[in-house]
Write an enzyme that holds these catalytic residues in place. Structure first.
Site, PDB file in Angstrom:
ATOM      1  N   ASP A 197     -36.985 -10.709  -9.875  1.00  9.53           N
ATOM      2  CA  ASP A 197     -37.245 -12.145  -9.724  1.00  9.53           C
ATOM      3  C   ASP A 197     -36.202 -12.853  -8.848  1.00  9.53           C
ATOM      4  OD1 ASP A 197     -35.470 -11.625 -11.827  1.00  9.53           O
ATOM      5  OD2 ASP A 197     -35.956 -13.483 -12.881  1.00  9.53           O
ATOM      6  N   HIS A 254     -24.165 -10.233 -16.549  1.00  8.81           N
ATOM      7  CA  HIS A 254     -25.601 -10.054 -16.763  1.00  8.81           C
ATOM      8  C   HIS A 254     -25.861  -8.570 -17.050  1.00  8.81           C
ATOM      9  CE1 HIS A 254     -29.676 -11.345 -16.775  1.00  8.81           C
ATOM     10  NE2 HIS A 254     -30.025 -10.856 -15.611  1.00  8.81           N
ATOM     11  N   ASP A 314     -27.938 -14.982 -12.610  1.00 11.56           N
ATOM     12  CA  ASP A 314     -28.143 -15.103 -14.047  1.00 11.56           C
ATOM     13  C   ASP A 314     -26.860 -14.689 -14.763  1.00 11.56           C
ATOM     14  OD1 ASP A 314     -30.700 -15.278 -12.954  1.00 11.56           O
ATOM     15  OD2 ASP A 314     -31.552 -13.728 -14.189  1.00 11.56           O
ATOM     16  N   HIS A 353     -33.806 -21.668 -13.878  1.00  7.52           N
ATOM     17  CA  HIS A 353     -34.107 -20.338 -14.420  1.00  7.52           C
ATOM     18  C   HIS A 353     -34.649 -20.436 -15.841  1.00  7.52           C
ATOM     19  CE1 HIS A 353     -33.635 -15.985 -15.273  1.00  7.52           C
ATOM     20  NE2 HIS A 353     -33.792 -15.887 -13.973  1.00  7.52           N
TER      21      HIS A 353
END
Lengths: 301, 301
Positions: B64, B140, B210, B268
């Site tokens: 993504d 992450h 992220d 997000h």
């Protein structure tokens, strides 16, 4: 057979046009054919059930037929898929998808099977009790296959009146559907042709994208119910078609005519032209039954 | 600084929501940050000029944030690009893109430079006369960097009145802008502070997606003009945030507060919530200046 066009334009995805992808439904079995970038969004937009897709056929490894596949494979995982997924495509497809999953440490939690294609001759790559899928060898800048989806001949249809007349027991019905004669209690043999009708003629769908003009596919797709044939260009750009190994609308129509198909569906249009109707006009000069694919369009044949 | 959000939703692209990508413009220099599937379509939709993108920063190799890159690289070729393209991202990004180009026999006709990142410490990865970009180490499931874009201190502004008063020749103007004093013909020294004003304070933009909650980034992003911080979840799903190494809106706000940033931009979002306003409400309890990213939204700061 039901055909949902998800995308049918050449080269790059744009705001209003999507690269190649389509879903074919044959006797309740769904096949995804090619998977350009954005295919998963198109699937959602047209309310196709992700869980019904178990077999994906990739014609060749150019981005506009393939770059939506990594995302779709990942999304299946996020949706909690547990059914097997089978992917058919040129050699290299396994390495590509596997590398992308590895880099993201995002392995699927369902079984993913790759069926890598390398043959230079047509071959049957899928078969169940209702459908076979065979490759059609195309001529493009990289190794490319089209796909021919063929229904198998179905069961014969019971002639209800005849069955009633001879008072034939239900126990024999399946035999009759399978084409057998029936012996009555008195020994008389009733021929199957009196007790049943021919099943509907099996339908077939030939998918041919991307390819230069290749008349030697005609023998294989002869009398297909429907032929999707790419027409990236018009004849005015025939030199570009030769150079890039694509076809013109006129060439697609010549293939349709020679193969005596039921309907020709054009697609894979270059966006250089002001209207896709031009492709239809050109093809109609050669072949009478021409339709234009377009994103979101649905065909039944 | 101008920030165009192209996509800011977690996980998979949907009909109305796009995965992560944004374009930051700093003093006429454009940077593309992350590139989820469909980014090239979003670029077209928001009329961003493809030719102005020369530097692409990829935070991590989850689909993504990354699956739109192969298509964009290919489209640059189809558009006839000849300028260099620089891609910054985790080790492996070069192998992935190169393999996909090789499989399609679709090499770029422009120079493609990969800058693969492996450092466990923040590092400066881009610098020109106006901007520096440094990595922010995030936490992450795979190796992930945020990016800190910092303007350099500009030239001092000429004090037109003072320059007029002392009848200073134009030839000295650049020296004054560079902070030097000026000696008049009679030997008098006029101090620079009398002849010029301080330049505008340099702005900075911190991109953090992220990541799990990671307070040790605060020192690095202290006093940033704007902070984009992921908020995949609300506090009610804090356990999922921990499990998947994402943040809640409250945690993003805590980082913004501790770092004393000018504005916090959330993004997000998981699509499980009925409204993204819930993220803003939660963050506002901790930090006063919160904005919500949304696909197509534009910020200037």
């Amino acid at each position: 057979m039901k055909l949902q066009i998800l995308g049918c334009y050449a080269a790059t995805p744009r705001t209003m046009t999507n690269p190649t992808s389509q879903v074919l439904e044959v006797r309740n079995h769904m096949f995804l054919i090619d998977c350009g970038e954005g295919t998963q969004v198109q699937l959602r937009k047209h309310k196709m059930k992700f869980s019904r897709i178990n077999h994906i056929f990739i014609s060749h490894l150019h981005g506009d037929h393939f770059f939506g596949l990594p995302g779709l494979v990942s999304t299946f995982r996020l949706l909690g898929r547990d059914k097997e997924l089978h992917i058919y495509g040129p050699k290299g497809i396994k390495e590509a998808i596997t590398l992308l999953l590895k880099l993201g440490d995002s392995w699927t939690n369902y079984q993913l099977y790759f069926h890598e294609l390398t043959s230079k001759e047509p071959e049957v790559i899928f078969e169940n009790d209702k459908v076979t899928v065979e490759t059609i060898r195309l001529s493009h800048r990289v190794y490319t296959n089209g796909f021919l989806f063929k229904e198998k001949l179905g069961e014969r249809k019971l002639n209800a009146e005849a069955v009633e007349k001879y008072k034939i027991d239900k126990a024999y019905f399946q035999n009759i559907k399978n084409g057998r004669d029936v012996a009555l209690d008195d020994g008389t043999i009733i021929s199957n042709s009196e007790l049943s009708f021919d099943p509907p003629a099996p339908k077939s769908y030939a998918y041919c994208s991307d390819t230069g003009y290749k008349p030697d596919i005609v023998y294989q797709i002869k009398n297909a119910t429907a032929l999707y044939h790419e027409s990236t260009f018009l004849e005015s750009e025939a030199h570009l078609a030769v150079k890039t190994k694509h076809s013109t609308a006129k060439q697609a129509a010549a293939i349709a005519k020679a193969a005596n198909v039921g309907i020709l569906i054009l697609g894979h249009y270059s966006t250089r032209y002001k209207s896709i109707e031009l492709f239809k006009e050109e093809a109609l000069e050669i072949f009478p039954n021409v339709e234009l694919a377009d994103d979101g369009k649905f065909f039944e044949f």
